[in-house]
Design a protein around this motif. Structure first.
Motif, PDB file in Angstrom:
ATOM      1  N   SER A   1      10.331  -4.112  -7.630  1.00  0.00           N
ATOM      2  CA  SER A   1      10.896  -5.420  -7.987  1.00  0.00           C
ATOM      3  C   SER A   1       9.845  -6.524  -7.969  1.00  0.00           C
ATOM      4  N   GLU A   2       8.774  -6.339  -7.211  1.00  0.00           N
ATOM      5  CA  GLU A   2       7.679  -7.310  -7.167  1.00  0.00           C
ATOM      6  C   GLU A   2       6.582  -6.977  -8.176  1.00  0.00           C
ATOM      7  N   GLY A   3       6.777  -5.929  -8.959  1.00  0.00           N
ATOM      8  CA  GLY A   3       5.788  -5.556  -9.978  1.00  0.00           C
ATOM      9  C   GLY A   3       4.540  -4.913  -9.399  1.00  0.00           C
ATOM     10  N   ILE A   4       4.695  -4.201  -8.296  1.00  0.00           N
ATOM     11  CA  ILE A   4       3.572  -3.531  -7.647  1.00  0.00           C
ATOM     12  C   ILE A   4       3.542  -2.085  -8.142  1.00  0.00           C
TER      13      ILE A   4
ATOM     14  N   THR B   1       5.695   3.527  -0.024  1.00  0.00           N
ATOM     15  CA  THR B   1       6.359   4.828  -0.002  1.00  0.00           C
ATOM     16  C   THR B   1       7.714   4.721   0.686  1.00  0.00           C
ATOM     17  N   GLU B   2       7.854   3.777   1.606  1.00  0.00           N
ATOM     18  CA  GLU B   2       9.117   3.565   2.310  1.00  0.00           C
ATOM     19  C   GLU B   2       9.947   2.445   1.687  1.00  0.00           C
ATOM     20  N   ASN B   3       9.340   1.576   0.882  1.00  0.00           N
ATOM     21  CA  ASN B   3      10.016   0.417   0.297  1.00  0.00           C
ATOM     22  C   ASN B   3       9.789   0.370  -1.209  1.00  0.00           C
TER      23      ASN B   3
ATOM     24  N   LEU C   1       0.812  -1.194   0.000  1.00  0.00           N
ATOM     25  CA  LEU C   1       0.000   0.000   0.000  1.00  0.00           C
ATOM     26  C   LEU C   1       0.850   1.251   0.000  1.00  0.00           C
ATOM     27  N   ASP C   2       0.212   2.361  -0.341  1.00  0.00           N
ATOM     28  CA  ASP C   2       0.864   3.659  -0.228  1.00  0.00           C
ATOM     29  C   ASP C   2      -0.016   4.637   0.543  1.00  0.00           C
ATOM     30  N   SER C   3      -1.049   4.125   1.160  1.00  0.00           N
ATOM     31  CA  SER C   3      -1.916   4.954   2.003  1.00  0.00           C
ATOM     32  C   SER C   3      -2.433   4.076   3.133  1.00  0.00           C
TER      33      SER C   3
ATOM     34  N   THR D   1      13.302 -11.479   0.763  1.00  0.00           N
ATOM     35  CA  THR D   1      14.529 -10.737   1.006  1.00  0.00           C
ATOM     36  C   THR D   1      14.381  -9.371   0.382  1.00  0.00           C
ATOM     37  N   GLY D   2      15.163  -8.443   0.823  1.00  0.00           N
ATOM     38  CA  GLY D   2      15.115  -7.111   0.244  1.00  0.00           C
ATOM     39  C   GLY D   2      15.872  -6.130   1.120  1.00  0.00           C
TER      40      GLY D   2
END
Length: 106
Positions: free
Chosen positions: A46-49, A38-40, A7-9, A104-105
């Motif tokens: 990389s996950e296509g989100i 927004t933080e990641n 999410l971004d909200s 991982t990330g």
């Protein structure tokens, strides 16, 4: 198996938290996570989100498609989880092998 909300909200956050609490309280052996894009941003890209919120299931490191597109209520999320995992959200006693997410990330 794990369920992740990207999410971004915070609009869906209360429902997702109630879903996670229900999963925990009923001793359902799946993992429930939230990723704030927004933080990641790198992880999400990389996950296509690219659209938010995105609800996705992973079996280990493998994403299971399609992403969830149904109603955003605790009950419908439990039904979705049950259909994806064969876990029974409405029963209290289950036995199953230990599973989890391998993400991982940075």
């Amino acid at each position: 198996m794990c369920f992740i909300l990207y999410l971004d909200s915070v609009r869906l956050a209360p429902t997702w938290e109630a879903f996670a609490k229900t999963v925990h309280d009923r001793d359902i052996h799946v993992k429930v996570y939230t990723v704030d894009c927004t933080e990641n941003a790198f992880l999400c890209r990389s996950e296509g989100i690219y659209g938010y919120p995105t609800l996705r299931v992973y079996n280990g490191t493998t994403a299971m498609f399609p992403d969830y597109m149904g109603k955003r209520t605790v009950h419908t999320l439990l039904d979705w989880m049950e259909s994806m995992t064969k876990e029974h959200a409405h029963k209290h006693a289950r036995s199953h092998a230990e599973e989890g997410c391998l993400m991982t990330g940075t």
